[in-house]
Design a protein around this motif. Structure first.
Motif, mmCIF file in Angstrom:
data_model
loop_
_atom_site.group_PDB
_atom_site.id
_atom_site.type_symbol
_atom_site.label_atom_id
_atom_site.label_comp_id
_atom_site.label_asym_id
_atom_site.label_seq_id
_atom_site.Cartn_x
_atom_site.Cartn_y
_atom_site.Cartn_z
ATOM 1 N N UNK A 183 8.258 15.797 0.524
ATOM 2 C CA UNK A 183 7.265 16.853 0.717
ATOM 3 C C UNK A 183 7.830 18.079 1.425
ATOM 4 N N UNK A 184 9.044 17.985 1.928
ATOM 5 C CA UNK A 184 9.686 19.159 2.517
ATOM 6 C C UNK A 184 9.930 20.230 1.459
ATOM 7 N N UNK A 185 10.104 19.789 0.203
ATOM 8 C CA UNK A 185 10.404 20.723 -0.880
ATOM 9 C C UNK A 185 9.453 20.632 -2.062
ATOM 10 N N UNK A 186 8.704 19.542 -2.164
ATOM 11 C CA UNK A 186 7.871 19.308 -3.339
ATOM 12 C C UNK A 186 6.437 18.977 -2.944
ATOM 13 N N UNK A 187 5.547 19.034 -3.932
ATOM 14 C CA UNK A 187 4.194 18.521 -3.784
ATOM 15 C C UNK A 187 4.251 17.041 -4.146
ATOM 16 N N UNK A 188 3.864 16.167 -3.225
ATOM 17 C CA UNK A 188 4.008 14.729 -3.411
ATOM 18 C C UNK A 188 2.702 14.018 -3.081
ATOM 19 N N UNK A 189 2.293 13.113 -3.949
ATOM 20 C CA UNK A 189 1.088 12.327 -3.728
ATOM 21 C C UNK A 189 1.388 10.849 -3.969
ATOM 22 N N UNK A 190 0.587 9.997 -3.386
ATOM 23 C CA UNK A 190 0.671 8.557 -3.609
ATOM 24 C C UNK A 190 -0.745 8.001 -3.584
ATOM 25 N N UNK A 193 19.245 7.454 -1.438
ATOM 26 C CA UNK A 193 19.461 7.162 -2.848
ATOM 27 C C UNK A 193 18.191 7.462 -3.636
ATOM 28 N N UNK A 194 17.043 7.019 -3.112
ATOM 29 C CA UNK A 194 15.762 7.267 -3.776
ATOM 30 C C UNK A 194 15.432 8.748 -3.793
ATOM 31 N N UNK A 195 15.622 9.426 -2.670
ATOM 32 C CA UNK A 195 15.322 10.862 -2.587
ATOM 33 C C UNK A 195 16.170 11.649 -3.568
ATOM 34 N N UNK A 196 17.464 11.358 -3.610
ATOM 35 C CA UNK A 196 18.364 12.088 -4.512
ATOM 36 C C UNK A 196 17.970 11.875 -5.972
ATOM 37 N N UNK A 197 17.590 10.649 -6.329
ATOM 38 C CA UNK A 197 17.184 10.360 -7.707
ATOM 39 C C UNK A 197 15.942 11.157 -8.084
ATOM 40 N N UNK A 198 14.966 11.200 -7.179
ATOM 41 C CA UNK A 198 13.737 11.950 -7.451
ATOM 42 C C UNK A 198 14.027 13.435 -7.582
ATOM 43 N N UNK A 199 14.834 13.960 -6.706
ATOM 44 C CA UNK A 199 15.145 15.392 -6.743
ATOM 45 C C UNK A 199 15.883 15.775 -8.029
ATOM 46 N N UNK A 200 16.770 14.920 -8.478
ATOM 47 C CA UNK A 200 17.474 15.214 -9.730
ATOM 48 C C UNK A 200 16.491 15.288 -10.901
ATOM 49 N N UNK A 209 0.831 -1.189 0.000
ATOM 50 C CA UNK A 209 0.000 0.000 0.000
ATOM 51 C C UNK A 209 0.866 1.239 0.000
ATOM 52 N N UNK A 210 0.220 2.394 -0.093
ATOM 53 C CA UNK A 210 0.978 3.647 -0.112
ATOM 54 C C UNK A 210 1.736 3.869 1.192
ATOM 55 N N UNK A 211 1.354 3.166 2.254
ATOM 56 C CA UNK A 211 2.050 3.329 3.529
ATOM 57 C C UNK A 211 3.513 2.934 3.437
ATOM 58 N N UNK A 212 3.857 2.042 2.498
ATOM 59 C CA UNK A 212 5.254 1.642 2.349
ATOM 60 C C UNK A 212 6.106 2.764 1.767
ATOM 61 N N UNK A 213 5.458 3.796 1.232
ATOM 62 C CA UNK A 213 6.151 4.938 0.642
ATOM 63 C C UNK A 213 6.087 6.167 1.548
ATOM 64 N N UNK A 214 5.567 5.981 2.767
ATOM 65 C CA UNK A 214 5.328 7.107 3.671
ATOM 66 C C UNK A 214 6.598 7.900 3.978
ATOM 67 N N UNK A 215 7.679 7.187 4.260
ATOM 68 C CA UNK A 215 8.921 7.874 4.584
ATOM 69 C C UNK A 215 9.448 8.679 3.419
ATOM 70 N N UNK A 216 9.407 8.094 2.234
ATOM 71 C CA UNK A 216 9.859 8.798 1.031
ATOM 72 C C UNK A 216 8.988 10.018 0.773
ATOM 73 N N UNK A 217 7.672 9.860 0.928
ATOM 74 C CA UNK A 217 6.754 10.977 0.696
ATOM 75 C C UNK A 217 7.005 12.109 1.694
ATOM 76 N N UNK A 218 7.204 11.753 2.944
ATOM 77 C CA UNK A 218 7.425 12.772 3.977
ATOM 78 C C UNK A 218 8.687 13.587 3.702
ATOM 79 N N UNK A 219 9.756 12.915 3.307
ATOM 80 C CA UNK A 219 11.004 13.621 3.037
ATOM 81 C C UNK A 219 10.888 14.516 1.809
#
Length: 315
Positions: A112-119, A301-308, A100-110
């Motif tokens: 969302x500090x700088x971006x609009x993020x949905x799951x 690693x995931x956060x940096x890839x998304x931000x790039x 479920x989207x809960x497995x992405x909660x940590x990634x979404x929270x991080x």
């Protein structure tokens, strides 16, 4: 997405306040001084304004938290965080099968500090409804379209897909180049995974290899939480000149499968390389300390890839 038979190492293949929008208007007594001769008309207008406010506040571009969307009569669970920014795409996270989207909660929270993020939870996953019958990748794409129209309107999005979520994102993007401005694939299911397994583990296999083959064949034929049938298709169509980050696992967990592990790792890696055909701006990297769940094992690693990708898409 890859299912093994050892449970210890099985991977899952498996609102804003109205005053902030309409200050001093809705629910704030804007009609308190209206004369009694206008009472009924004022009540009617106020009711219409309140309805309009509620409608705006439930638009995906504004809401924060969770809600449900109607997709052809089925309920789809959606979560959004962060503040929309002009010129920045909305990041949409897509979980793997069995998650479920809960497995992405940590990634979404991080993020969302700088971006609009949905799951969101696809049908059959998390808090969304069960599908009525067998689904296809195209069916999953139609659900994704409804989600994107709600959370991003006509604006651009960056799709971030893990495992099966990555495969769905990669198949969706070529047909929606007006909307998808970037992709991040986190150990995405290969476009030819079912053929790869068949080639590595023969029908004559016995023991653990036979179990792995049978289990995965059943999953790809629709015996999974989403009742989704996953066909093998070696063609990877272009998604346009968009930035694409393909990140594969570095910890060889598939190698633990007796007799066939090394070859399964090889074809998985070859499958990641196939996704590079999505764009001339594709890059492949390895999360050296990660198993299948890169966003959990090495979240940076995931956060940096998304931000790039978001930065490139917004440039």
């Amino acid at each position: 997405m890859f299912r093994t038979v050892r449970s210890a190492r099985t991977t899952a293949l498996t609102a804003l306040c109205c005053a902030a929008v309409f200050p001093g208007l809705v629910g704030c007594g804007v009609f308190s001084e209206v004369g009694s001769e206008l009472g009924s008309a004022a009540d009617e207008v106020q009711s219409e304004l309140e309805d309009a406010a509620r409608e705006v506040l439930t638009e995906g571009q504004l809401f924060t938290g969770t809600k449900t969307l109607d997709v052809d009569g089925a309920s789809v669970h959606v979560s959004c965080s962060g503040t929309p920014s002009d010129g920045r795409p909305v990041v949409v996270l897509m979980a793997g099968m069995g998650d479920g989207l809960d497995t992405l909660e940590g990634l979404q929270e991080t993020l969302a500090e700088d971006e609009r993020v949905c799951s969101y939870d696809r049908l059959g996953e998390g808090e969304s409804d069960q599908p009525e019958g067998r689904q296809s990748i195209d069916d999953a794409g139609r659900t994704l379209t409804v989600v994107l129209e709600d959370v991003a309107g006509d604006g651009p999005v960056v799709l971030v897909g893990h495992s099966l979520g990555g495969l769905i994102a990669a198949r969706y993007a070529p047909d929606h180049q007006d909307r998808v401005s970037g992709l991040v694939l986190l150990d995405a299911t290969s476009p030819t995974m079912i053929d790869d397994i068949s080639d590595v583990i023969p029908e004559s296999a016995t023991g653990e290899g036979a179990e792995v083959r049978a289990q995965n064949m059943a999953i790809f034929e629709g015996e999974n939480p989403e009742a989704i049938v996953i066909d093998s298709d070696p063609e990877v169509r272009s998604a346009g000149e968009v930035p694409v980050e393909v990140v594969q696992h570095g910890v060889p967990y598939l190698g633990e499968i007796a007799e066939y592990g090394d070859d399964l790792e090889r074809v998985w890696s070859e499958g990641q390389e196939k996704w590079l055909a999505l764009s001339d701006r594709s890059r492949l990297s390895t999360a050296e300390g990660s198993g299948h769940y890169i966003h959990v094992d090495e979240p940076d690693v995931a956060v940096d890839a998304v931000r790039r990708v978001v930065d490139e898409a917004a440039a």
